[in-house]
Design an enzyme around this catalytic site. Structure first.
Site, PDB file in Angstrom:
ATOM      1  N   ASN A  30       0.809  -1.384  -0.150  1.00 26.46           N
ATOM      2  CA  ASN A  30      -0.159  -0.013   0.033  1.00 26.46           C
ATOM      3  C   ASN A  30       0.764   1.169   0.007  1.00 26.46           C
ATOM      4  O   ASN A  30       0.392   2.390  -0.014  1.00 26.46           O
ATOM      5  CB  ASN A  30      -0.936   0.021   1.377  1.00 26.46           C
ATOM      6  CG  ASN A  30      -1.873  -1.437   1.364  1.00 26.46           C
ATOM      7  OD1 ASN A  30      -2.018  -1.584   2.377  1.00 26.46           O
ATOM      8  ND2 ASN A  30      -2.242  -1.748   0.203  1.00 26.46           N
ATOM      9  N   ARG A  49      -3.940   5.852   8.568  1.00 25.51           N
ATOM     10  CA  ARG A  49      -2.651   5.442   7.801  1.00 25.51           C
ATOM     11  C   ARG A  49      -2.213   6.582   7.118  1.00 25.51           C
ATOM     12  O   ARG A  49      -1.057   6.641   6.341  1.00 25.51           O
ATOM     13  CB  ARG A  49      -3.188   4.178   6.612  1.00 25.51           C
ATOM     14  CG  ARG A  49      -3.744   3.207   7.290  1.00 25.51           C
ATOM     15  CD  ARG A  49      -3.637   2.009   6.447  1.00 25.51           C
ATOM     16  NE  ARG A  49      -1.795   1.501   5.855  1.00 25.51           N
ATOM     17  CZ  ARG A  49      -1.481   0.645   5.073  1.00 25.51           C
ATOM     18  NH1 ARG A  49      -2.573  -0.055   4.614  1.00 25.51           N
ATOM     19  NH2 ARG A  49      -0.293   0.382   4.879  1.00 25.51           N
ATOM     20  N   ARG A  98     -11.585   1.285  -1.018  1.00 28.96           N
ATOM     21  CA  ARG A  98     -10.335   2.127  -0.364  1.00 28.96           C
ATOM     22  C   ARG A  98      -9.892   3.246  -1.313  1.00 28.96           C
ATOM     23  O   ARG A  98      -9.810   4.195  -1.265  1.00 28.96           O
ATOM     24  CB  ARG A  98      -9.307   1.199  -0.056  1.00 28.96           C
ATOM     25  CG  ARG A  98      -9.507   0.240   0.984  1.00 28.96           C
ATOM     26  CD  ARG A  98      -9.794   0.748   2.308  1.00 28.96           C
ATOM     27  NE  ARG A  98     -10.065  -0.162   3.519  1.00 28.96           N
ATOM     28  CZ  ARG A  98      -8.949  -0.891   3.988  1.00 28.96           C
ATOM     29  NH1 ARG A  98      -7.831  -0.658   3.776  1.00 28.96           N
ATOM     30  NH2 ARG A  98      -9.574  -1.810   4.909  1.00 28.96           N
ATOM     31  N   HIS A 127      -9.213  -4.389  -0.913  1.00 25.95           N
ATOM     32  CA  HIS A 127      -8.308  -4.180  -2.187  1.00 25.95           C
ATOM     33  C   HIS A 127      -8.273  -5.229  -3.217  1.00 25.95           C
ATOM     34  O   HIS A 127      -8.437  -6.373  -2.718  1.00 25.95           O
ATOM     35  CB  HIS A 127      -6.919  -4.178  -1.448  1.00 25.95           C
ATOM     36  CG  HIS A 127      -6.356  -2.949  -0.712  1.00 25.95           C
ATOM     37  ND1 HIS A 127      -5.638  -2.832   0.557  1.00 25.95           N
ATOM     38  CD2 HIS A 127      -7.023  -1.607  -0.612  1.00 25.95           C
ATOM     39  CE1 HIS A 127      -5.616  -1.892   0.825  1.00 25.95           C
ATOM     40  NE2 HIS A 127      -6.223  -0.814   0.185  1.00 25.95           N
ATOM     41  N   ASP A 129      -5.948  -6.619  -4.685  1.00 24.98           N
ATOM     42  CA  ASP A 129      -5.070  -7.642  -4.490  1.00 24.98           C
ATOM     43  C   ASP A 129      -5.577  -8.794  -3.598  1.00 24.98           C
ATOM     44  O   ASP A 129      -4.747  -9.737  -3.375  1.00 24.98           O
ATOM     45  CB  ASP A 129      -3.480  -7.218  -4.160  1.00 24.98           C
ATOM     46  CG  ASP A 129      -3.372  -6.563  -2.852  1.00 24.98           C
ATOM     47  OD1 ASP A 129      -4.635  -6.407  -2.141  1.00 24.98           O
ATOM     48  OD2 ASP A 129      -2.413  -6.132  -2.537  1.00 24.98           O
ATOM     49  N   ALA A 217      -4.874  -9.244  10.566  1.00 23.42           N
ATOM     50  CA  ALA A 217      -5.080  -7.739  10.126  1.00 23.42           C
ATOM     51  C   ALA A 217      -5.552  -7.353   8.820  1.00 23.42           C
ATOM     52  O   ALA A 217      -5.450  -6.348   8.296  1.00 23.42           O
ATOM     53  CB  ALA A 217      -3.605  -7.159  10.524  1.00 23.42           C
ATOM     54  N   CYS A 223       0.248  -8.411   0.255  1.00 22.16           N
ATOM     55  CA  CYS A 223       0.243  -7.268   0.926  1.00 22.16           C
ATOM     56  C   CYS A 223       1.474  -6.753   1.609  1.00 22.16           C
ATOM     57  O   CYS A 223       1.822  -5.693   2.104  1.00 22.16           O
ATOM     58  CB  CYS A 223      -0.668  -7.281   1.997  1.00 22.16           C
ATOM     59  SG  CYS A 223      -2.687  -7.518   1.366  1.00 22.16           S
TER      60      CYS A 223
END
Length: 231
Positions: A30, A49, A98, A127, A129, A217, A223
């Site tokens: 990310n 974030r 997102r 996401h 991915d 998580a 990721c």
């Protein structure tokens, strides 16, 4: 970590120093999107974030990458929602949870290659991915129910049926699509015997490396990594 050891056998690895109070930095996919020597640094949707952005920006700058400008009001979460397809020389772009749908047109301008929008509709796969994995040779592994009908039609139109590997819900929930493809080796948290057989028939070598603590998580092998050599 076993993933680090395994990847070091087939790839050169580099690392970024973690910062206290920013536990999601471990999900380096990310951080941004890198193609050749240019990077788009992420604009995170979640306030928690956003402190990562300047840290990643400084790291890319020190590594000598050209940092492309990006509007502050367009959410974009890097290689979590933008996947380079080297075979077709395009970018698959996820949106809906997102990243903004506007990200695709901006990426097209920056990288001068087609960007294909895919709308995500299942919150478990926030996401791109997490449910979609373009592979070498034009192959594609994905979980169809994660996408709306229009996106499924686009995927089908652009990828021959014989090269589409549709994973089951069980495999999808194990984040089988959240895999790292390096020279035909596919590093992944887990996969059913059936999926592993399909991948081997397609010419890939599944390498299972359990990452259950990271799944708690919301992330897995892909990721935890960011390719810096996509072209």
């Amino acid at each position: 970590m076993n993933l680090r050891r395994l990847l070091s056998l087939t790839a050169d690895l580099t690392f970024i120093t973690p910062v206290p109070g920013l536990p999601d930095m471990v999900f380096t996919a990310n951080a941004g999107l890198v193609i050749e020597d240019t990077v788009v640094v992420s604009r995170f949707r979640a306030e928690e974030r956003r402190s990562e952005e300047e840290i990643f920006r400084d790291w890319f700058d020190r590594q000598g990458f050209t940092i492309a400008p990006w509007p502050a009001d367009v959410a974009f979460e890097g290689a979590g929602d933008a996947l380079v397809d080297c075979e077709r020389r395009l970018i698959w772009c996820g949106h809906g949870w997102r990243s903004s749908a506007r990200a695709a047109e901006l990426l097209e301008m920056i990288f001068a290659r087609e960007a294909i929008r895919l709308r995500l509709v299942d919150p478990r796969f926030y996401h791109l991915d997490t449910c979609f994995c373009p592979l070498a040779g034009g192959w594609l592994m994905y979980y169809p129910p994660a996408f709306d009908a229009d996106s499924r039609e686009v995927i089908a139109a652009m990828t021959p049926e014989r090269k589409r590997i549709e994973v089951s819900e069980t495999d999808a929930m194990s984040f089988a699509c959240n895999s790292v493809d390096v020279d035909g080796h596919l590093y992944m948290n887990d996969a059913s015997d059936e999926l592993q057989s399909q991948l081997r028939d397609a010419g890939f070598a599944p390498v299972l490396t359990p990452l259950s603590e990271f799944l708690k998580a919301g992330g897995s092998a892909k990721c935890l990594t960011l390719k810096l050599t996509d072209k």
